[in-house]
Design an enzyme around this catalytic site. Structure first.
Site, PDB file in Angstrom:
ATOM      1  N   CYS A   2       0.698  -1.261   0.062  1.00 22.57           N
ATOM      2  CA  CYS A   2      -0.009  -0.170  -0.038  1.00 22.57           C
ATOM      3  C   CYS A   2       0.999   1.401   0.028  1.00 22.57           C
ATOM      4  CB  CYS A   2      -0.900   0.121   1.316  1.00 22.57           C
ATOM      5  SG  CYS A   2      -1.817  -1.464   1.543  1.00 22.57           S
ATOM      6  N   ARG A  27       5.059   0.164  -6.104  1.00 21.38           N
ATOM      7  CA  ARG A  27       5.072  -0.716  -5.054  1.00 21.38           C
ATOM      8  C   ARG A  27       3.993  -1.971  -5.175  1.00 21.38           C
ATOM      9  NH1 ARG A  27       6.655   2.539  -0.195  1.00 21.38           N
ATOM     10  NH2 ARG A  27       5.163   1.555   1.150  1.00 21.38           N
ATOM     11  N   TRP A  74      -3.047  -2.592  -1.420  1.00 20.94           N
ATOM     12  CA  TRP A  74      -2.364  -3.996  -2.205  1.00 20.94           C
ATOM     13  C   TRP A  74      -3.253  -4.927  -0.930  1.00 20.94           C
ATOM     14  CZ3 TRP A  74       0.152  -8.258   0.166  1.00 20.94           C
ATOM     15  CH2 TRP A  74       0.921  -9.241  -0.796  1.00 20.94           C
ATOM     16  N   ASN A  99      -1.944   2.070   5.960  1.00 25.41           N
ATOM     17  CA  ASN A  99      -0.868   1.014   5.416  1.00 25.41           C
ATOM     18  C   ASN A  99      -0.472   0.066   6.824  1.00 25.41           C
ATOM     19  OD1 ASN A  99      -0.474   2.343   3.069  1.00 25.41           O
ATOM     20  ND2 ASN A  99       1.485   2.807   3.184  1.00 25.41           N
ATOM     21  N   GLY A 100      -0.502  -1.144   6.499  1.00 22.46           N
ATOM     22  CA  GLY A 100       0.110  -2.265   7.504  1.00 22.46           C
ATOM     23  C   GLY A 100      -1.241  -3.152   7.967  1.00 22.46           C
ATOM     24  N   GLU A 482      18.970 -16.642  -8.692  1.00 24.07           N
ATOM     25  CA  GLU A 482      18.324 -15.177  -8.910  1.00 24.07           C
ATOM     26  C   GLU A 482      17.854 -15.496 -10.418  1.00 24.07           C
ATOM     27  OE1 GLU A 482      17.452 -12.521  -7.376  1.00 24.07           O
ATOM     28  OE2 GLU A 482      17.786 -11.031  -8.722  1.00 24.07           O
ATOM     29  N   LYS A 486      14.086 -14.101 -11.337  1.00 21.49           N
ATOM     30  CA  LYS A 486      13.558 -12.921 -12.317  1.00 21.49           C
ATOM     31  C   LYS A 486      12.630 -13.469 -13.261  1.00 21.49           C
ATOM     32  CE  LYS A 486      14.616 -10.188 -10.381  1.00 21.49           C
ATOM     33  NZ  LYS A 486      15.532 -10.080  -9.338  1.00 21.49           N
ATOM     34  N   GLU A 489       8.926 -14.108 -12.049  1.00 19.46           N
ATOM     35  CA  GLU A 489       8.317 -12.898 -11.112  1.00 19.46           C
ATOM     36  C   GLU A 489       7.840 -12.177 -12.539  1.00 19.46           C
ATOM     37  OE1 GLU A 489      12.127 -10.513  -9.203  1.00 19.46           O
ATOM     38  OE2 GLU A 489       9.978 -10.230  -8.302  1.00 19.46           O
ATOM     39  N   HIS A 505      20.174 -35.878  -9.394  1.00 15.24           N
ATOM     40  CA  HIS A 505      19.350 -36.392  -8.416  1.00 15.24           C
ATOM     41  C   HIS A 505      17.916 -36.345  -8.280  1.00 15.24           C
ATOM     42  CE1 HIS A 505      23.195 -37.540  -6.510  1.00 15.24           C
ATOM     43  NE2 HIS A 505      23.734 -36.040  -6.672  1.00 15.24           N
ATOM     44  N   LYS A 604       6.684  -4.003  -4.391  1.00 12.99           N
ATOM     45  CA  LYS A 604       8.089  -3.717  -4.267  1.00 12.99           C
ATOM     46  C   LYS A 604       8.592  -3.927  -2.921  1.00 12.99           C
ATOM     47  CE  LYS A 604      12.097  -2.329  -5.745  1.00 12.99           C
ATOM     48  NZ  LYS A 604      12.861  -3.319  -6.502  1.00 12.99           N
TER      49      LYS A 604
HETATM   50  C1  AGP Z   1      13.313  -9.323  -6.061  1.00 13.03           C
HETATM   51  O1  AGP Z   1      13.174  -9.145  -7.608  1.00 13.03           O
HETATM   52  C2  AGP Z   1      11.905  -9.161  -5.511  1.00 13.03           C
HETATM   53  N1  AGP Z   1      10.883  -8.241  -5.904  1.00 13.03           N
HETATM   54  C3  AGP Z   1      12.043  -9.533  -4.135  1.00 13.03           C
HETATM   55  O2  AGP Z   1      12.243 -10.848  -3.983  1.00 13.03           O
HETATM   56  C4  AGP Z   1      12.638  -8.683  -3.082  1.00 13.03           C
HETATM   57  O3  AGP Z   1      14.129  -8.904  -3.273  1.00 13.03           O
HETATM   58  C5  AGP Z   1      12.274  -8.886  -1.469  1.00 13.03           C
HETATM   59  O4  AGP Z   1      11.035  -8.903  -1.221  1.00 13.03           O
HETATM   60  C6  AGP Z   1      13.219  -8.462  -0.372  1.00 13.03           C
HETATM   61  O5  AGP Z   1      13.131  -6.958  -0.611  1.00 13.03           O
HETATM   62  P1  AGP Z   1      14.212  -5.954  -0.002  1.00 13.03           P
HETATM   63  O6  AGP Z   1      15.421  -6.127  -0.537  1.00 13.03           O
HETATM   64  O7  AGP Z   1      13.481  -4.584  -0.063  1.00 13.03           O
HETATM   65  O8  AGP Z   1      14.179  -6.372   1.606  1.00 13.03           O
END
Ligand code: AGP
Length: 609
Positions: A2, A27, A74, A99-100, A482, A486, A489, A505, A604
């Protein structure tokens, strides 16, 4: 997650609020709303979907006001819908954004309902606005009512509140969820992220945990969690308005990938001139704390966790220091044994990730010798609550998929490894060798990014696929993880990563001609082993896509697509090899037509558990 924006001025603030919300779109959200107060009262407009839809609706009803609050939601409690979107109101005079999460909302709701309050949403937020209404009925002013109500709330929250009978007051609260006050000339603002307000100001007050503020056009009054008046210093934003713009690029993610040489340069600048200089970037207390370190515990989430995994290889290999790495959401909920002399390291782009913060707040054991945050946001909770800080200088990262934050985190972590190693007797000549390699990073990353066009071509092979495997060995295994994160996501293709030696395995069973297998193959001591693993894939008809050191002699052939990477020194190879994987997922996502910068269901900054 949010986003909150609020403003009080002597002009219509509608545009400030909508622009602010647009700047918070990164976000992640599913609905948006605004409440504007003028002489006639509060006009509330809410819409499911994008801020652009809300903007049209605001224009349609000609909503305007000299004070207002706005929100992107959100969904947590209650589905994404107009009724659940903020601002929430009690009666027609009081509007609130939140928010929260309010953890005790159900008992508060039961109580309010028994007293006759009717709820129009499924949110936890609505209890706050009705509680406020209830206290206001007793004759208390708005700021006083907010101070009373927050005492009843359990959980994390940032609030923005306006009321028709006090049109010269915007109330803000920060408790577990970030909130800043922006200072203008004869107007002031609030936002959950300073980026939202950069078009109108570059001066900010960062509220501390538990702070409550009463904001007017020409002043800010703040009380702390105990109700005592406090003064919080104003800070100037270190950067430009354009840092958070897309510029000539099609997407923020694309811009951020290509910004990596400059981001790394900025992160390393004046910090790696000599082995003795390294420790300075970690704060004044670093020499005393690093001296006591016998072992390192790294805790982080998502991409930042992958950075931690790379650091473990470096710490044990280069500095000889044992290291554990764990995702914060697991670490915080299990009993763990803390060895004596443990340095607790958190890694986070935002510094507001709820699980990482919670893990940090749970480090009471005397066996921890210090808490170090590796973070990209100076004003974040993580930074403020850690005694040691290494700031990555990646600049604002807007795309949900983390790119430049990751590579700058790796640069910072490598510095940490060398600085810790030095305290443990690692020779300056050894350190100097790695520093010389690190100085090549901007250039090598630029060379890796220049593979953009061939990678774009390659991405066509992935568009129709449903699954992909990523392989790496040793320190490149987290890089493969990683790469897979990517791809999944932003392109929504199911992707998994394995340490290449694990293939036989189990996952080898998945390999057939429909399964693209992506591998990173730098010229390191595991290269020959990796080549055998690639043969295992090829023998099962798997199509291989290999990013290989130009001296690694991985041959292009039927079913083997090779993209030659520059020759990269082994230690810094994880940083450089990340770049082609970022580009691959970017181009696949563009071809698949997904929302690259705001992928579905993701946020985000994950500020709730
Ligand atoms: C990465 O592409 C993500 N969107 C996500 O995994 C992110 O790295 C994770 O939520 C941690 O966020 P931060 O680095 O702000 O703590």
């Amino acid at each position: 997650m949010c986003g909150i924006v609020g403003a009080i001025a002597q002009r219509n603030v509608g545009n400030i609020l909508i622009t602010g919300l647009k700047r918070l779109e990164y976000r992640g959200y599913d609905s948006a709303g605004v409440a504007l107060l003028n002489d006639k009262g509060i006009t509330r407009v809410r819409r499911q979907g994008k801020v652009a839809g809300l903007e049209d609706a605001v224009t349609e009803v000609s909503a305007a006001g000299f004070i207002g609050v706005a929100h992107t939601r959100w969904a947590t409690h209650g589905k994404p819908s107009e009724a659940n979107a903020h601002p929430h109101m009690s009666g027609s005079d009081l509007a609130l954004v939140h928010n929260g999460i309010i953890e005790n909302f159900q008992e508060l709701k039961d109580e309010l309902q028994s007293q006759g309050y009717e709820f129009t949403s499924q949110t936890d937020t609505e209890v706050i606005v009705h509680l406020l209404h209830q206290v206001l009925e007793t004759g208390v002013d708005l700021f006083g009512a907010v101070q009373q109500v927050v005492k009843k709330l359990d959980g994390a929250y940032a609030l923005g509140v306006i009321h028709k009978s006090e049109p010269d007051k915007l109330i803000a609260v920060r408790s577990g969820s970030p909130l800043v006050i922006g200072l203008g000339i004869d107007e002031n603002y609030i936002a959950s992220d300073q980026l939202a307000l950069l078009p109108v100001t570059n001066r900010f007050i960062f509220l501390e945990e538990g702070d409550q503020a009463e904001i007017s056009i020409d002043g800010v009054r703040i009380v702390d969690a105990d109700g005592d008046s406090v003064v919080r210093e104003a800070h100037e934003f270190d950067g430009t308005h354009e840092d958070a713009e897309k510029g000539e690029y099609r997407h923020y993610m694309q811009k951020e990938i290509f910004e990596q040489p400059a981001a790394i340069q900025k992160t390393l600048e004046d910090r790696i001139d000599s082995p003795a200089d390294l420790i300075k970037a970690f704060g004044e207390k670093a020499p005393a704390i690093f001296d006591q370190v016998k072992t390192v515990q790294i805790v982080a989430c998502g991409t930042s966790y992958h950075a931690g995994m790379v650091a473990r290889y470096w710490l044990e290999d280069i500095a000889g220091i044992p290291c554990q790495v764990e995702v914060a959401s697991e670490f915080r909920y299990r009993k763990h044994v803390v060895p004596e002399g443990t340095l607790f390291v958190t890694i986070s782009q935002s510094g507001e990730t709820a699980d990482t913060l919670a893990a940090l707040r749970d480090t009471q054991s005397p066996n921890y010798v210090g808490r170090l945050a590796i973070c990209n946001v100076d004003s974040s909770s993580l930074v403020r609550e850690s005694e040691l800080v290494f700031l990555t200088k990646a600049g604002p990262e807007i795309g949900v998929a983390s790119t430049k934050a990751f590579t700058t985190q790796l640069a910072g972590l490598l510095m940490m490894v060398l600085a810790l190693g030095r305290q443990k007797g690692l020779a300056d000549s050894e350190i100097e060798k790695v520093l010389a390699e690190m100085r090549q990073l901007p250039n090598l990353i630029e060379q890796a990014a220049s593979l953009d066009k061939p990678i774009e071509k390659l991405s066509e092979h992935f568009v129709e696929k449903h699954h992909a495997l990523f392989l790496g060995r040793g320190v490149q295994f987290p890089v493969a993880l990683e790469g897979a994160l990517k791809l999944k996501e932003i392109s929504y293709i199911h992707a998994e990563a394995y340490a290449a030696g694990e293939l036989k395995h189990g996952p080898l069973a998945l390999v057939d001609s429909d399964m693209p297998v992506v591998s990173v193959a730098p010229n390191d001591e595991l290269l020959e082993k990796l080549k055998s693993n690639l043969q295992e894939v090829r023998a099962r008809g798997g199509e291989l896509y290999v990013f290989a050191d130009k001296n690694a002699h991985v041959k292009e052939g039927e079913g083997i697509h090779v993209l030659n990477m520059p020759a990269v020194p082994e230690t810094i190879a994880p940083i450089v090899y990340t770049v082609p994987l970022q580009l691959l997922s970017y181009h696949v996502a563009v071809l698949r037509g997904t929302d690259v910068d705001q992928p579905r269901n993701l946020a985000k900054s994950v500020t709730v558990e």
